[in-house]
Scaffold this active site. Structure first.
Site, PDB file in Angstrom:
ATOM      1  N   THR A  28       0.846  -1.192   0.000  1.00 25.84           N
ATOM      2  CA  THR A  28       0.000   0.000   0.000  1.00 25.84           C
ATOM      3  C   THR A  28       0.884   1.245   0.000  1.00 25.84           C
ATOM      4  O   THR A  28       1.961   1.238   0.585  1.00 25.84           O
ATOM      5  CB  THR A  28      -0.836  -0.016   1.297  1.00 25.84           C
ATOM      6  OG1 THR A  28      -1.666  -1.155   1.269  1.00 25.84           O
ATOM      7  CG2 THR A  28      -1.654   1.243   1.470  1.00 25.84           C
TER       8      THR A  28
ATOM      9  N   VAL B 236     -12.218  -6.052   0.910  1.00 20.46           N
ATOM     10  CA  VAL B 236     -11.824  -4.690   1.276  1.00 20.46           C
ATOM     11  C   VAL B 236     -10.886  -4.782   2.476  1.00 20.46           C
ATOM     12  O   VAL B 236     -11.160  -5.511   3.425  1.00 20.46           O
ATOM     13  CB  VAL B 236     -13.068  -3.836   1.627  1.00 20.46           C
ATOM     14  CG1 VAL B 236     -12.656  -2.483   2.170  1.00 20.46           C
ATOM     15  CG2 VAL B 236     -13.953  -3.665   0.397  1.00 20.46           C
ATOM     16  N   GLY B 237      -9.792  -4.043   2.426  1.00 27.92           N
ATOM     17  CA  GLY B 237      -8.816  -4.085   3.519  1.00 27.92           C
ATOM     18  C   GLY B 237      -8.951  -2.913   4.471  1.00 27.92           C
ATOM     19  O   GLY B 237     -10.018  -2.319   4.632  1.00 27.92           O
TER      20      GLY B 237
HETATM   21  N1  GLY Z   1      -3.006  -2.823   3.596  1.00 27.69           N
HETATM   22  C1  GLY Z   1      -3.646  -3.057   2.398  1.00 27.69           C
HETATM   23  C2  GLY Z   1      -4.636  -4.100   2.401  1.00 27.69           C
HETATM   24  O1  GLY Z   1      -4.532  -5.056   3.162  1.00 27.69           O
HETATM   25  O2  GLY Z   1      -5.553  -4.053   1.623  1.00 27.69           O
END
Ligand code: GLY
Length: 298
Positions: A170, A199-200
């Site tokens: 990310t 979705v994260g």
């Molecule tokens: N940190 C990004 C995700 O897990 O979607």
């Protein structure tokens, strides 16, 4: 990495030319979204079907508490810019088709984020996942056997995947402007192995991103774990209690096991902090963006 340097330069330029913390964090993040080496915007991870790219992004203005996010958004170039438009609407979060339709109404044209870099990453992933299931003579004994569940190397499977796929994390930026306002922006294509609609942490308020009058925080890494720990808000709470950002970051990472990859950047009244619970190139990969923006603003 040079990508984060370029993002930091853009953030600084934005501050120098009169932009506030929110604009600086957003513009720095857009530079990273446009760099195909990163897992956001152009270059975002391709999901398991080999053709879908769904992106999450968020922005937060610490001086107003305003927040905007998009989730599982397809077919736009810069999800972080769409998140800003959501922030300017009465809503906090738009997802999926609704988010895409909103983006079109706001003037964002259709865009395909698939490029040679994320295609190559997907091919490496596919190769790894398919190898044992292929049933050729060498691997016949492994056909149908869930080797991922039986992974018994000292190094966790997730770490091995990171080495194989590069470091498709990310992206994000935190900024403090000359008026002492804080902001954060963040964007992602999700984790390496991702179902349709997953979705994260990125668009979840307080999970992957948080900003307030005392600082700004952005996270990278295993989204499900970041959500469960509400990492960004917990780091911000430490900043608000007067902890130095580096101490707050270290404290949050201390109890995260190495099997859960996580990185955090933070900026606050006392300076900045960055850290990652893994060794190697991921460690501190955001530092440039965050530190330069902060010191300029002082
Ligand atoms: N940190 C990004 C995700 O897990 O979607």
């Amino acid at each position: 990495m040079d990508g984060t340097e370029a993002a930091a330069r853009k953030g600084i330029e934005t501050l120098k030319t009169g932009g506030g913390a929110l604009a600086a964090a957003l513009e720095a993040t857009v530079v990273l979204e446009d760099d195909p080496r990163f897992n956001a915007g152009t270059g975002a991870n391709i999901r398991l079907d080999g053709r879908t790219v769904q992106m999450d992004a968020a922005v937060m203005d610490g001086s107003t508490g305003d927040f905007g996010a998009v989730a599982a958004l397809e077919g736009v170039k810069n999800p972080a810019r769409v998140a800003l438009k959501v922030m300017e609407s009465p809503h906090l979060l738009l997802a999926g088709e609704g988010a895409q339709r909103f983006a079109r109404v706001m003037g964002f044209p259709p865009y395909d984020p698939i490029c040679p870099e994320n295609r190559a990453r997907f091919e490496r992933l596919k190769q790894l996942l398919a190898e044992a299931d292929r049933g050729n003579s060498e691997l016949e004994a492994w056909t149908g056997y869930d080797w991922r569940k039986a992974w018994n190397f000292p190094r966790p499977l997730k770490e091995a995947l990171v080495e194989l796929l590069g470091h498709p994390d990310t992206v994000g930026a935190v900024a403090r402007d000359a008026q002492g306002r804080y902001a954060a922006a963040i964007s992602t294509g999700g984790t390496s192995i991702t179902f349709y609609g997953r979705v994260g942490d990125v668009p979840i308020f307080g999970a992957g991103i948080y900003a307030g009058p005392r600082g700004a925080v952005a996270c990278t890494g295993h989204g499900e774990e970041i959500i469960k720990r509400l990492v960004a808000k917990s780091v911000y709470d430490d900043l608000a209690r007067g902890l130095h950002p580096q101490k707050a970051v270290d404290r949050a990472l201390r109890n995260v096991p190495p099997s859960v990859g996580m990185g955090i950047i933070a900026v606050g009244d006392l300076g900045d902090g960055a850290g990652c619970n893994l060794d190697g190139p991921r460690k501190g990969s955001y530092r440039g963006t965050q530190r330069m923006a902060w010191s300029l603003a002082r």
